[in-house]
Design a protein around this motif. Structure first.
Motif, PDB file in Angstrom:
ATOM      1  N   GLU A  16       0.808  -1.223   0.000  1.00 51.21           N
ATOM      2  CA  GLU A  16       0.000   0.000   0.000  1.00 51.21           C
ATOM      3  C   GLU A  16       0.840   1.272   0.000  1.00 51.21           C
ATOM      4  OE1 GLU A  16      -3.436   2.179   2.679  1.00 51.21           O
ATOM      5  OE2 GLU A  16      -3.176   0.017   2.859  1.00 51.21           O
ATOM      6  N   GLN A  17       1.842   1.354   0.881  1.00 51.45           N
ATOM      7  CA  GLN A  17       2.652   2.573   0.963  1.00 51.45           C
ATOM      8  C   GLN A  17       3.410   2.829  -0.341  1.00 51.45           C
ATOM      9  OE1 GLN A  17       2.779   5.071   3.268  1.00 51.45           O
ATOM     10  NE2 GLN A  17       4.029   6.075   1.722  1.00 51.45           N
ATOM     11  N   PHE A  18       3.937   1.777  -0.949  1.00 56.87           N
ATOM     12  CA  PHE A  18       4.705   1.965  -2.174  1.00 56.87           C
ATOM     13  C   PHE A  18       3.796   2.290  -3.347  1.00 56.87           C
ATOM     14  CE2 PHE A  18       8.069  -0.900  -0.133  1.00 56.87           C
ATOM     15  CZ  PHE A  18       8.566   0.172   0.580  1.00 56.87           C
ATOM     16  N   ASP A  19       2.606   1.697  -3.373  1.00 58.09           N
ATOM     17  CA  ASP A  19       1.653   2.087  -4.414  1.00 58.09           C
ATOM     18  C   ASP A  19       1.271   3.559  -4.261  1.00 58.09           C
ATOM     19  OD1 ASP A  19       1.634  -0.416  -5.590  1.00 58.09           O
ATOM     20  OD2 ASP A  19      -0.300  -1.011  -4.768  1.00 58.09           O
ATOM     21  N   LYS A  20       1.099   4.004  -3.020  1.00 58.72           N
ATOM     22  CA  LYS A  20       0.796   5.424  -2.765  1.00 58.72           C
ATOM     23  C   LYS A  20       1.948   6.302  -3.262  1.00 58.72           C
ATOM     24  CE  LYS A  20       0.121   8.630   1.025  1.00 58.72           C
ATOM     25  NZ  LYS A  20       0.304   8.827   2.447  1.00 58.72           N
ATOM     26  N   ASP A  21       3.170   5.880  -2.961  1.00 66.03           N
ATOM     27  CA  ASP A  21       4.342   6.631  -3.421  1.00 66.03           C
ATOM     28  C   ASP A  21       4.400   6.679  -4.944  1.00 66.03           C
ATOM     29  OD1 ASP A  21       5.101   6.951  -0.771  1.00 66.03           O
ATOM     30  OD2 ASP A  21       6.773   5.529  -0.889  1.00 66.03           O
ATOM     31  N   HIS A  22       4.150   5.557  -5.575  1.00 70.20           N
ATOM     32  CA  HIS A  22       4.199   5.504  -7.045  1.00 70.20           C
ATOM     33  C   HIS A  22       3.140   6.407  -7.662  1.00 70.20           C
ATOM     34  CE1 HIS A  22       6.237   1.309  -6.645  1.00 70.20           C
ATOM     35  NE2 HIS A  22       7.097   2.304  -6.467  1.00 70.20           N
ATOM     36  N   ARG A  23       1.952   6.447  -7.045  1.00 70.06           N
ATOM     37  CA  ARG A  23       0.909   7.366  -7.544  1.00 70.06           C
ATOM     38  C   ARG A  23       1.373   8.816  -7.405  1.00 70.06           C
ATOM     39  NH1 ARG A  23      -2.590   3.266  -5.533  1.00 70.06           N
ATOM     40  NH2 ARG A  23      -2.647   4.166  -3.446  1.00 70.06           N
ATOM     41  N   LYS A  24       2.039   9.122  -6.294  1.00 73.68           N
ATOM     42  CA  LYS A  24       2.531  10.494  -6.096  1.00 73.68           C
ATOM     43  C   LYS A  24       3.593  10.827  -7.141  1.00 73.68           C
ATOM     44  CE  LYS A  24       4.104  13.716  -2.579  1.00 73.68           C
ATOM     45  NZ  LYS A  24       2.983  14.651  -2.529  1.00 73.68           N
ATOM     46  N   LEU A  25       4.497   9.891  -7.414  1.00 70.40           N
ATOM     47  CA  LEU A  25       5.527  10.121  -8.432  1.00 70.40           C
ATOM     48  C   LEU A  25       4.888  10.349  -9.800  1.00 70.40           C
ATOM     49  CD1 LEU A  25       8.096   7.478  -7.187  1.00 70.40           C
ATOM     50  CD2 LEU A  25       8.416   9.965  -7.179  1.00 70.40           C
ATOM     51  N   MET A  26       3.863   9.572 -10.123  1.00 71.90           N
ATOM     52  CA  MET A  26       3.129   9.797 -11.380  1.00 71.90           C
ATOM     53  C   MET A  26       2.493  11.179 -11.383  1.00 71.90           C
ATOM     54  SD  MET A  26       1.067   6.395 -12.401  1.00 71.90           S
ATOM     55  CE  MET A  26       1.858   5.029 -13.204  1.00 71.90           C
ATOM     56  N   GLY A  27       2.058  11.615 -10.220  1.00 72.61           N
ATOM     57  CA  GLY A  27       1.451  12.929 -10.104  1.00 72.61           C
ATOM     58  C   GLY A  27       2.403  14.046 -10.507  1.00 72.61           C
ATOM     59  N   PHE A  28       3.683  13.902 -10.156  1.00 71.66           N
ATOM     60  CA  PHE A  28       4.667  14.904 -10.570  1.00 71.66           C
ATOM     61  C   PHE A  28       4.794  14.938 -12.088  1.00 71.66           C
ATOM     62  CE2 PHE A  28       6.554  14.013  -6.251  1.00 71.66           C
ATOM     63  CZ  PHE A  28       6.214  15.235  -5.700  1.00 71.66           C
ATOM     64  N   ILE A  29       4.805  13.776 -12.702  1.00 69.53           N
ATOM     65  CA  ILE A  29       4.877  13.705 -14.168  1.00 69.53           C
ATOM     66  C   ILE A  29       3.653  14.373 -14.770  1.00 69.53           C
ATOM     67  CG2 ILE A  29       4.854  12.141 -16.151  1.00 69.53           C
ATOM     68  CD1 ILE A  29       6.438  10.156 -14.278  1.00 69.53           C
ATOM     69  N   ASN A  30       2.485  14.074 -14.225  1.00 69.29           N
ATOM     70  CA  ASN A  30       1.258  14.676 -14.737  1.00 69.29           C
ATOM     71  C   ASN A  30       1.221  16.186 -14.502  1.00 69.29           C
ATOM     72  OD1 ASN A  30       0.102  12.332 -15.823  1.00 69.29           O
ATOM     73  ND2 ASN A  30      -0.720  11.731 -13.833  1.00 69.29           N
ATOM     74  N   GLU A  31       1.760  16.620 -13.374  1.00 70.10           N
ATOM     75  CA  GLU A  31       1.811  18.060 -13.084  1.00 70.10           C
ATOM     76  C   GLU A  31       2.682  18.780 -14.110  1.00 70.10           C
ATOM     77  OE1 GLU A  31       3.091  21.035  -9.406  1.00 70.10           O
ATOM     78  OE2 GLU A  31       3.086  18.857  -9.086  1.00 70.10           O
ATOM     79  N   LEU A  32       3.826  18.206 -14.427  1.00 70.99           N
ATOM     80  CA  LEU A  32       4.701  18.811 -15.430  1.00 70.99           C
ATOM     81  C   LEU A  32       4.036  18.799 -16.803  1.00 70.99           C
ATOM     82  CD1 LEU A  32       7.332  20.096 -16.298  1.00 70.99           C
ATOM     83  CD2 LEU A  32       8.315  17.790 -16.482  1.00 70.99           C
ATOM     84  N   HIS A  33       3.395  17.711 -17.139  1.00 68.29           N
ATOM     85  CA  HIS A  33       2.703  17.626 -18.430  1.00 68.29           C
ATOM     86  C   HIS A  33       1.624  18.699 -18.538  1.00 68.29           C
ATOM     87  CE1 HIS A  33      -0.422  15.946 -21.181  1.00 68.29           C
ATOM     88  NE2 HIS A  33       0.639  15.801 -21.939  1.00 68.29           N
TER      89      HIS A  33
END
Length: 76
Positions: A16-33
């Motif tokens: 769960e914690q790592f999936d949450k982290d991975h979603r947050k990392l994807m969020g940075f990519i989406n924010e830049l996009h």
């Protein structure tokens, strides 16, 4: 619209914690996009990359700590 959308089937590592982290990392990519699509990529690039690097460091340290606690033989 997000460039990358989370999909449990494709991306989940079942921790769960790592999936949450991975979603947050994807969020940075989406924010830049999103910033790029709005023509604000240059303005936000340094801030987003700084946050991405900081969070990536935090995330990999947490993963390595969990692997060490579990005695994972291939950690090094």
């Amino acid at each position: 619209m997000a460039l990358i959308e989370w999909n449990d089937t494709q991306y989940s590592v079942k921790v769960e914690q790592f999936d949450k982290d991975h979603r947050k990392l994807m969020g940075f990519i989406n924010e830049l996009h999103e910033a790029m699509m709005e023509g604000k990529g240059k303005d936000k690039l340094n801030h987003i990359l700084s946050e991405l690097l900081d969070y990536t460091h935090y995330h990999f340290e947490a993963e390595e700590n969990q692997l060490a606690e579990a005695g994972y033989p291939e950690l090094e």
